[in-house]
Structures are given as structure tokens and as C-alpha cells.
Scaffold this active site. Structure first.
Site, PDB file in Angstrom:
ATOM      1  N   GLU B  70      42.167  47.570  41.239  1.00 36.28           N
ATOM      2  CA  GLU B  70      41.565  46.268  41.539  1.00 36.28           C
ATOM      3  C   GLU B  70      41.639  45.908  43.016  1.00 36.28           C
ATOM      4  O   GLU B  70      40.664  45.423  43.589  1.00 36.28           O
ATOM      5  CB  GLU B  70      42.213  45.161  40.695  1.00 36.28           C
ATOM      6  N   HIS B 139      46.458  38.565  29.167  1.00 31.96           N
ATOM      7  CA  HIS B 139      45.001  38.686  29.045  1.00 31.96           C
ATOM      8  C   HIS B 139      44.375  37.368  28.584  1.00 31.96           C
ATOM      9  O   HIS B 139      43.294  37.377  28.007  1.00 31.96           O
ATOM     10  CB  HIS B 139      44.623  39.777  28.032  1.00 31.96           C
TER      11      HIS B 139
END
Lengths: 371, 337, 324
Positions: B70, B139
Site C-alpha cells: 500500500e 476491516h
């Protein structure tokens, strides 16, 4: 227990998208004797507020809907009955109605959506809706920045006796946004092309504002295709126009400014609600719209901010019936343009209304259109 | 022509239309294509929930799978944005921002100002957020308050299919870094969406429902929850105005303040945790600028100050429900000084 | 391959591998039936990796895992009833239903936690190794990463740090060929992940991850080196997963029948069974006995999970140091 002397007054359906309305103000007391067309109650829809007028004669015996009630179309608003009907009979009628009343299913929305159709004409994809089955064909042409919804209170009443089409001009509503020819005559060609695509040989044209100029131009260019003209606050009859409105409408992307602009269209600023402002902003934020509007504006307004396509003389030569309707307080195109025209052009100036007179004074306008 | 499509389809359509309109728009992210380098099908996933599916077939190399790196690819997208591309970067879950936050808040967010107004960084980072999927603590978070706190970032939190399309097109055309937060529970919600491209400007709240008694300010999925509460309350005779912020940066202060001036009562609903959140921010704004209009103390309905739990029982009571919102509204509407 | 392991050790290894396989096959079924919420990422196919490593770990050694962590938990000695209940989100779960499949942790057994963030584990393992080193124990830490995590900056930083501080930590990369739906041959820039060891000043080795004995031996060397204070190692296990990235993944990025072929050709359990019965004096009956024992243990775990209570709503705000 049913009683055929008792008449239910129900939430009307104004326009294709209306699903519910809010009761704003009762205009009559219980016990009033009503004639058809008498104002009964002010109702606000998500588009605009309007006065509901009696569809049947009779004594208003009971108001069922309360102030600020939001009711689906077809819901009971009030009850009319002759004086010999007893209170208890009326109560029984009301409870029976309420028991049996089923609000319209949400899936009906899809059917309503399908009331709009699309057709190709003059290189555009045009959205239109068709109402009625009468022999006479009527085409409704909205003005600059409008769409077929401008005929919310016009299309349905007219459709009782005629086949009435309302469509979105190129660059407007949900029609194609890229405009090939934004002039008045270019747009008139599109109206004729639309008639060709719809297999309409001749039609009565009703145009509002710029749509009035377009209708007039179509009749001038294609005299055999147009049977009658009804021009509501039309462009094309004089130099003056509120160019600040036009430019402001093209330029603004701001809710407050848009509201202020739209308020210039009506005599009663309260009529412009948030939903109307949002609809206009949504339209304006669609790709291609600002180019289209600029192009169309340039097609009928000159560099000095005055109308460039004036058709007074050509109009005077037309032999078909022509009706002009104007609101006396029009802040966009002055009602003065209705003056000094040949006698065969009838004109009606409605006192106390603005530019969107067919929405503000739908009953009066519809009465003139029905003549 | 408007027709009903899902929130997820509206996102796909916005990206599709912008890639078609402007060649400098590229898409990158983990499995935004899916199947790169493998021996099965390409475009295998189109993103973990299939949002970008079909774009690879149309735009080929302009939509790129990335390694799970990322900091690397988000940073590369930021760099590409300063050099003439318009990357739409997918960061699968907002929780993963932790891995690449430097590239966002020290790099992308700073360039315009720090370089004396000479830099433009037109990057969009699309990311899923929010609870409701039993996806547990790493998440499911609502981290948009953190981004909202950073000058130089624009933060968008759409609540309807119509809005998500217009706001995403606006985000892609915008010349500043935009954090585009998509609540995963909304992906399957359907609504009317025009086929044409259109934009919705940032900093314009939407009045999702008009009302006179209590103002409810919400974002994302909480708008729907608030509308449900408002529907229930209208049967009790309480009329709620539901203000959907749409963007938390820039913030439409005027719409909030005007609504509170009318109602005098405010409930802020925020799925984020209760400290330093959108709820506290809006409350502070109203207390500061509309104190005189308030007829009751402000109520905040938020998640508790905990991570998001996994168990369904716990997660369901974690998320602000229409019932909790309704009871907060009752509390402010019944309050008398 | 010759082995120094006793028959008892081999039976233990088999039990662990079989437990992992049964556990994962059963979770696959129960997830499909709708009993299990959320995301689950299954470890089936990779059992030799966790088991060969786990056999070298003491309870005081630390293990940091990833989202595909069930096998690591079992190999580190986490009890299956608690694991299954956790995956079901029950109060009796290892984390009382608060973590779920992606966050099973049991600090008492040295299991530092599965992890929802790719590349989250390597720095944590360095920290555990640092603690062992500072306390002067011979403890070690191991972190399991996928090929996906091998591309994360956190992983690189952790490997560099491990060498700089000479930490007793072992980086095990389980390269199953796919990071989610993207092939490692696309996403990993070098031929082998083991090649990266050179850049971080540690030994790197490639091992057949389907071969329990190879895994066991290679990790034994690395563990010995770490315990002796000679620093970190990197081991790359080449292996395959028998399910998708997560349950619900249709795996269309894989060639059709790939999984079927793999299950036949490279199953670590089949390979282990053949080898131990043919060469190391284990009888097929002994394995069958374990099979039965494991089957009933997993059955019991599912019953335990299904019949356990949900957490109380009040548990929402426990395990915090402050409430607002």
C-alpha cells in the site's frame, strides 16, 4: 355500507412523478357548497405547491385530512354529500373508505417511469411522454432551462380530449445534451422532426417562453403542420428579456442563487421549494448542459442581452388561431409583448401571476387552453 | 435516462465514464483486475467485491493490479498525480490506510500549500469502510474523522447511488487529493441514477428529508438509519430534518446552521467512535455558531469507544441503530429548559 | 529422507497436520452452510509448513501469524474448541467472540495472533524476539507471511531491523503462488522470495513446503542459529492452498482443475503417510486411529461452538480501559 350520494375527495395525482402530497391549507369550511373548479385545499407536492379544485359539485361535509398530513395519491381528503345525508352515514363512509384504501404499490413507480419514452429525431434522442387518445394532437414545448415537468398541471387535463405529448428539448431534461443547432429555427426543425418520428401530420403547438418562440417559428416555417398556437409568456414577440436571469441560470451552481433565480419565475416566491431547486441543480450539473444552454441562449439573445428573433410581423400573417397567455407580473418577458398585435391573435393577461403562469394559475390557463 | 442501479454499479459507471472521457484517468489497486500473472481468467475479481469488474476489458493497461504494497502504490499514485495522471487508487479497506498514511497525509495532502500553490495532486483514493459485515476489528472501521482532520485532503462519504456517481465523477475531476469513503453495506442499495455523467459539488449537504422539529445530521450509512428513525418518529408527530453532509471536508456549515436555526434541536449521528469525530465536530460547530438557537442540549449517537467486535450480537449493538437515533431525537424533542 | 524424529514425534506431527486439515475442511463446509459469519481464509494444503515449524517451538517461543492463521494456531498448541467457537463468534471463543477468524490469538501458548493486515506480523515478531534477547532467554520468534506480505514495506523494514539488532527471529514465507487473486510470479519482483535474504544480511533458503521433513529440518537449523544468538533467517516454503483466498472466492484466476490436481499430487498428508509407513516404522493402523480421534475432536469442536452462547451485549464495552 355504500352510499352513492356521498363523494370522496381524494389526493390528486399531478404529473407523472407525484406519489404523495402534503395538505398545506384548507380554503373552505365544512358546510360550504362547492361548484366544480372552486378552490378547496392547497397541496404541496415534491415539485411545487398548487390549489386543488373541486372536481364534483356538492356540500363539503367533512374534512378528513389534517393540516401537514402527507398522504399518498388516492387517499381521502374530504367528503362531499347533500345535507340530507346524516353524520353517521358520513362517518360510516369514511371508515369504510379507510378500511378499503390501499396506497399505490411502490412498483407502480416503474410503470410511471415507463410513461416516459425515447425517440430519435433530428439527430437527437428525445424524451417524451404521451397522454390521452384523442384525435387532436397537441405538443407541449417547454422553455429555456425547463423540461416536460413544466406541464405538470397542463398535460393531463388537455389529454381528456386530445393526444398530448410533452417532451424535453435538446440540451434539456433527459434528452440529448449536445446541441447541433441551438437557434429558434433549429429547435423548430426538431419539433417538426419529432412530429415526423411520431407520425403526426399536424398538431396544435403549445409553447412556453422560449418554447413559445419555437412553436411560432414552426408554424411560420411549416404552416400546414400546425393547426393552432397557444403561446404562454412566449419569446419572439419583443426585444426585452431578463437576460440576468438567463445568464444567472447558466452560470450558477449554488443553491441559494438558484433559488433566487427561480423565484423570479413566479409571483409567489413560496412556490419555489427545495426539491425544485435541487432538480434544477441536478440538471445543470449533467455533462453537456452548460454548453447546451449557452448555445441555445446565444440562439435567441444577442450580445446586448436583447431578443434577436422577433416574429411579430410573421405572426400577424398566420391564419391559424393564436392564443397568447401571460401573467401580469412576468419578470422574465414582459406581458407588454402581448399588446398591439392583430385582432385575430387573442390575448389573455392573468392578473397577479408570473412567468410560470401555467403552473401558478393552472386552472385559469387550462380554461383558456380548453376554449 | 435514469434507471435503478446499485451503489456498486454507480461507482463502476462513474469510473468507466471518466476513463472514457479522459485518458489520464488510471485505476490501480489490489486485485482491481484480479488474475494478473496467473494461469486462469484475467479480470477474475474486479476488486474484492467486484466493483471495478469489466473495466480491464475496456481499458487494458490503464487498470492495474498492484502487489500488496500500500505504501508503495498509493505513494506512486500520489507521484503520478503530480506528473499529469489522474489515478483512482483503490485501497481495499480504510483500515489499510495505516500502512500508507504517510504518503497521504505528509505527501499528497501537503503539496499544494507547501509548494506555494504550485502543485496539483489530482488523486482519488477509494476505500471501503464501516461495520456490518462481521469483518472484525481491522476491516470495519470508520476512520474518516482522521482524514477530515488533515488540511489538504477532501473527504467524501456518499450515501446513495445517485450521490456516489456524481461525487465520484467530481472527485476524479477535482485537482486535489480526495479520500472517497464507500460504506460496504451500501453496495447493494439500489436507486435512480441517470446514465449521463454528472457531478455533485463538494461542500454541499443534501437535505435527505425536510422537517421542522429536530435536525439530524448524518453521513454514509447513517443517513439511511436516520431516515428510518425519522419515518418512525413522524408517526409520533415528531418532524425530523435529515441533513446528509455528503462531504466532511469541505463541510457545508450553512446548511447545518440553517436547519438548526429552524428546528433548534440537533442530533448528530456518526458511525465513528465518539471522540474527535464528525459528531463532536458538528456539535462544536453548532455550539459555537448557533448556541442561541438551541432549545435543547445536542445529542450524539455514535459507536462506543471500542474497536469493532466480530460477533454478530456485539457488532449489531455497536452500530448506531434507527432505534438509538429515535430515542436521542425523543430526548432532545422532549427537553424543556 | 532420514529423520531423527521418534515414532511418537511422527505421530504427533501427523496428528497436528490432520487436525489442521479436518478443521479447515469442516470450516469450509460449515461456512457454506451459513453457520460462520465474516471472512475466513483456509490453510488446507499448507499443513506441513506450520507443523514442521511448530514442532521446534517451545510454549515460550512466539509466533506471529496472518489472515490465514488457523493452521499456525493449531501448530502452536491453541485449543480447537476455543478456536472453533471464536470463528463462530461465541462467548467461549479464544477471544470471547471479539476477534473472529482473522484475529485468533492465545498469548498463553505464545500465539501472538492471526492478523488482518498484510505485513502486520513481521515487526511484531521482531519485538517478541527483542524481548527474548533482552531477557537473556533462548526464546525465539517466528513470523509466517505469504508471498503477498513479502512485498510490504513493513516486512522489509522488519527484516533489516532483525539483522541490525541480530534478533532471534525467523521469517517464514509461505509462497502459495497467489496473493489473493494475483499470482506471485506477477507481484514478487525476484525469482524467489528467498533471494531477498541477501539484501538483509541473513541466510535464505527455499524449501518444498509440501514436505514435512524438509520443512522440519530447515527450520531446525534456523532455530538453532537463532537460539545460539547468531541472528535471523529467512525460509521460503513453496506450497499450495487447496481453497480460495477466502471462502466465497470462485478462484477463476486459477486454471480449472488446478486444485483437484494439487490435492492428488502434492498433498502433504498423503506424502507424509506414505513416507512414515514405508520408511519410519509407523503402521497404517496408527494413522487411522489418529484420523478417527481427530474426526471426533473436530465434530466435538463444532458442537461446542454451535451450542456455546453468544457474547452478552454488555461485553461490547469490556476489555477497554475507559468508557465514554
Amino acid at each position: 355500507m355504500s352510499n352513492d350520494k356521498i363523494i370522496a375527495v381524494t389526493m390528486p395525482k399531478w404529473g407523472l412523478s407525484m406519489t404523495e402530497g402534503k395538505v398545506m391549507e384548507w380554503l373552505v369550511e365544512e358546510g360550504t357548497e362547492l361548484n366544480v373548479g372552486d378552490p378547496v385545499v392547497d397541496i404541496e407536492t415534491e415539485k411545487i405547491a398548487n390549489t386543488f379544485e373541486a372536481l364534483d359539485p356538492g356540500i363539503l361535509r367533512k374534512k378528513v385530512a389534517g393540516l401537514d398530513d402527507i398522504l399518498p395519491i388516492g387517499a381521502l381528503l374530504a367528503v362531499l354529500a347533500p345535507s340530507e345525508v346524516s353524520e353517521s352515514e358520513i362517518d360510516a363512509f369514511v371508515s369504510e373508505f379507510l378500511e378499503n384504501y390501499v396506497p399505490p404499490e411502490p412498483e407502480e413507480e416503474d410503470e410511471e417511469e415507463s410513461a416516459y419514452q425515447y425517440i430519435d429525431a433530428n439527430g437527437y434522442r428525445l424524451r417524451y411522454s404521451k397522454m390521452g387518445t384523442g384525435v387532436e394532437k397537441i405538443i407541449l414545448i417547454h422553455g429555456f432551462g425547463g423540461d416536460a415537468d413544466r406541464w405538470l398541471f397542463t398535460q393531463q387535463p388537455l389529454s381528456e380530449k386530445a393526444t398530448v405529448y410533452a417532451f424535453d428539448l435538446p440540451g434539456h431534461g433527459q434528452s440529448s445534451k449536445s446541441v447541433n443547432d441551438g437557434t429558434v429555427s433549429g429547435l423548430a426543425e426538431t419539433v417538426i422532426a419529432l412530429m415526423d418520428s411520431l407520425d403526426i401530420t399536424e398538431a396544435r403547438l403549445i409553447g412556453h417562453s422560449l418554447g413559445g418562440a419555437i412553436a411560432l417559428q414552426a408554424a411560420i416555417s411549416y404552416p400546414t403542420r400546425v393547426t393552432r398556437l397557444d403561446l404562454i409568456a412566449p419569446a419572439g414577440l419583443g426585444k426585452e428579456i431578463n437576460v440576468d436571469y438567463i445568464n444567472g441560470f447558466i452560470e450558477t451552481d449554488n443553491r441559494k442563487e438558484m433559488k433566487g433565480l427561480l423565484q423570479q419565475l413566479v409571483a409567489d416566491p413560496e412556490l419555489v421549494n427545495r426539491a425544485l431547486v435541487n432538480d434544477m441543480l441536478q440538471f445543470k450539473r449533467t455533462d453537456g448542459v452548460s454548453n447546451a444552454l449557452s448555445q441555445i441562449a446565444a440562439g435567441f439573445i444577442d450580445a446586448e442581452g436583447r431578443q434577436s428573433r422577433i416574429m411579430r410581423e410573421e405572426a400577424a400573417l398566420l391564419t391559424i388561431p393564436i392564443n397568447l397567455i401571460w401573467g401580469s407580473l412576468d419578470k422574465i418577458i414582459p406581458a407588454d409583448h402581448a399588446r398591439d398585435l392583430p385582432a385575430q391573435i387573442k390575448s389573455t393577461v392573468l392578473d397577479g401571476y408570473g412567468h410560470l403562469v401555467q403552473l401558478e394559475a393552472s386552472t385559469e390557463v387550462n380554461a383558456v387552453l380548453a376554449l | 435516462m435514469a434507471r435503478k442501479i446499485t451503489f456498486q454499479q454507480a461507482i463502476n459507471e462513474a469510473i468507466d465514464q471518466e476513463m472514457g472521457r479522459d485518458e489520464s484517468v488510471i485505476v490501480m489497486g489490489e486485485d482491481v483486475v484480479g488474475g494478473s500473472g496467473a494461469d486462469g481468467e484475467m479480470d477474475a475479481w474486479g476488486g474484492v467485491l467486484g466493483v471495478t469488474k469489466g473495466l480491464w476489458g475496456k481499458y487494458g493497461d490503464r487498470i492495474m493490479d498492484t502487489p500488496i504494497s500500500e505504501a508503495g502504490y498509493v505513494g506512486a499514485a500520489v507521484g503520478a498525480a503530480t506528473a499529469g495522471l489522474r489515478p483512482v487508487c483503490e485501497l481495499m479497506f480504510i483500515d489499510f490506510m495505516g500502512v500508507c498514511f504517510d504518503q497521504i497525509y505528509n505527501q499528497a495532502a501537503k503539496f499544494r500549500y507547501m509548494f506555494g500553490g504550485k502543485a496539483e495532486t489530482p488523486i482519488v483514493i477509494r476505500t471501503m469502510f464501516g461495520a456490518g459485515f462481521r469483518a472484525a476489528a481491522q476491516h470495519s472501521q470508520c476512520l474518516y474523522p482522521m482524514f477530515t482532520a488533515v488540511p489538504g485532503l477532501k473527504v467524501v462519504i456518499p450515501s446513495t447511488p445517485y450521490d456516489v456517481k456524481g461525487l465520484l465523477i467530481q472527485a476524479i475531476r477535482d485537482n486535489d487529493p480526495v479520500i472517497f469513503c464507500e460504506h460496504k453495506v451500501l453496495y447493494t442499495v439500489e436507486g435512480d441514477v441517470p446514465e449521463e455523467s454528472y457531478t455533485i459539488p463538494f461542500g454541499e449537504a443534501n437535505i435527505a428529508k425536510e422537517g421542522d422539529d429536530v435536525t439530524i445530521v448524518a453521513v454514509g450509512r447513517m443517513v439511511q438509519q436516520s431516515l428510518e428513525a425519522a419515518a418512525a418518529l413522524s408517526k409520533e408527530g415528531v418532524s425530523c430534518e435529515v441533513v446528509d453532509l455528503r462531504t466532511t471536508s469541505p463541510l457545508d456549515e450553512d446548511t447545518i446552521l440553517e436547519s438548526v436555526e429552524n428546528t433548534g434541536r440537533l442530533v448528530v449521528v456518526d458511525e465513528a467512535t465518539p471522540r474527535c469525530s464528525i459528531a463532536t465536530d458538528i456539535s462544536a460547530l453548532v455550539a459555537q455558531k448557533a448556541f442561541g438557537e438551541l432549545k435543547a442540549p445536542i445529542e450524539m449517537v455514535t459507536a462506543p469507544h471500542t474497536p469493532v467486535p466480530f460477533s454478530g450480537t456485539l457488532e449489531d449493538s455497536y452500530v448506531p441503530s434507527p432505534e438509538k437515533i429515535a430515542s436521542a431525537v425523543r430526548k432532545v424533542s422532549e427537553y424543556t429548559k | 529422507m532420514a529423520t531423527t524424529l521418534s515414532v511418537e514425534d511422527l505421530l504427533d506431527a501427523y496428528r497436528t497436520m490432520k487436525t489442521i486439515r479436518e478443521f479447515e475442511d469442516r470450516v469450509h463446509v460449515e461456512f457454506a452452510k451459513g453457520g460462520i459469519p465474516g471472512f475466513v481464509h483456509l490453510y488446507a494444503g499448507e499443513e506441513a509448513s506450520a507443523t514442521g515449524v511448530g514442532m521446534h517451538l517451545k510454549e515460550s517461543d512466539k509466533l506471529a501469524s496472518n489472515h490465514r492463521g488457523h493452521g499456525h494456531c493449531i501448530a502452536k498448541g491453541v485449543e480447537v474448541n476455543g478456536m472453533m467457537a471464536e470463528i463462530y463468534g461465541k462467548k467461549t471463543g479464544t477471544c470471547h467472540g471479539k476477534g473472529g477468524s482473522m484475529h485468533i490469538a492465545d498469548l498463553d501458548t505464545g500465539m501472538m495472533g492471526a492478523n488482518g493486515i498484510v505485513g502486520g506480523g513481521p515487526p511484531l515478531a521482531c519485538g517478541a524476539a527483542l524481548a527474548a534477547k533482552m531477557k537473556g532467554t533462548d526464546g525465539i520468534a517466528v513470523v509466517f507471511c505469504g508471498d503477498g506480505a513479502s512485498n510490504q514495506g513493513t516486512t522489509f523494514e522488519a527484516m533489516n531491523l532483525a539483522t541490525v539488532w541480530k534478533l532471534p527471529v525467523i521469517f517464514v514465507f509461505e509462497n502459495n503462488g497467489y496473493a489473493e487473486a494475483t499470482a506471485s510470479k506477477f507481484s514478487v519482483a525476484c525469482e524467489d522470495i528467498a533471494d531477498r535474504a541477501i539484501g538483509f544480511g541473513m541466510p535464505g533458503e527455499i524449501v518444498d513446503g509440501h514436505d514435512f521433513f524438509a520443512v522440519h529440518e530447515a527450520f531446525g537449523r534456523a532455530a538453532e542459529r537463532a537460539r545460539a544468538g547468531d541472528g535471523p533467517s529467512l525460509i521460503e516454503h513453496k506450497l499450495d492452498r487447496f481453497f480460495g483466498h477466502f471462502e466465497g472466492d470462485n478462484q477463476n484466476y486459477r486454471p480449472k482443475d488446478e486444485v483437484k490436481r494439487l490435492r492428488e499430487e502434492v498433498c502433504c498428508l498423503k506424502r507424509f503417510s506414505a513416507e512414515v509407513t514405508q520408511k519410519h516404522g509407523v503402521s497404517p493402523d496408527q494413522l487411522t486411529e489418529i484420523d478417527n480421534e481427530v474426526a471426533s475432536m473436530i465434530d466435538a469442536a463444532v458442537v461446542f461452538a454451535e451450542t456455546s452462547p453468544d457474547p452478552d451485549v454488555a461485553d461490547l464495552t469490556t476489555d477497554v480501559y475507559i468508557k465514554y
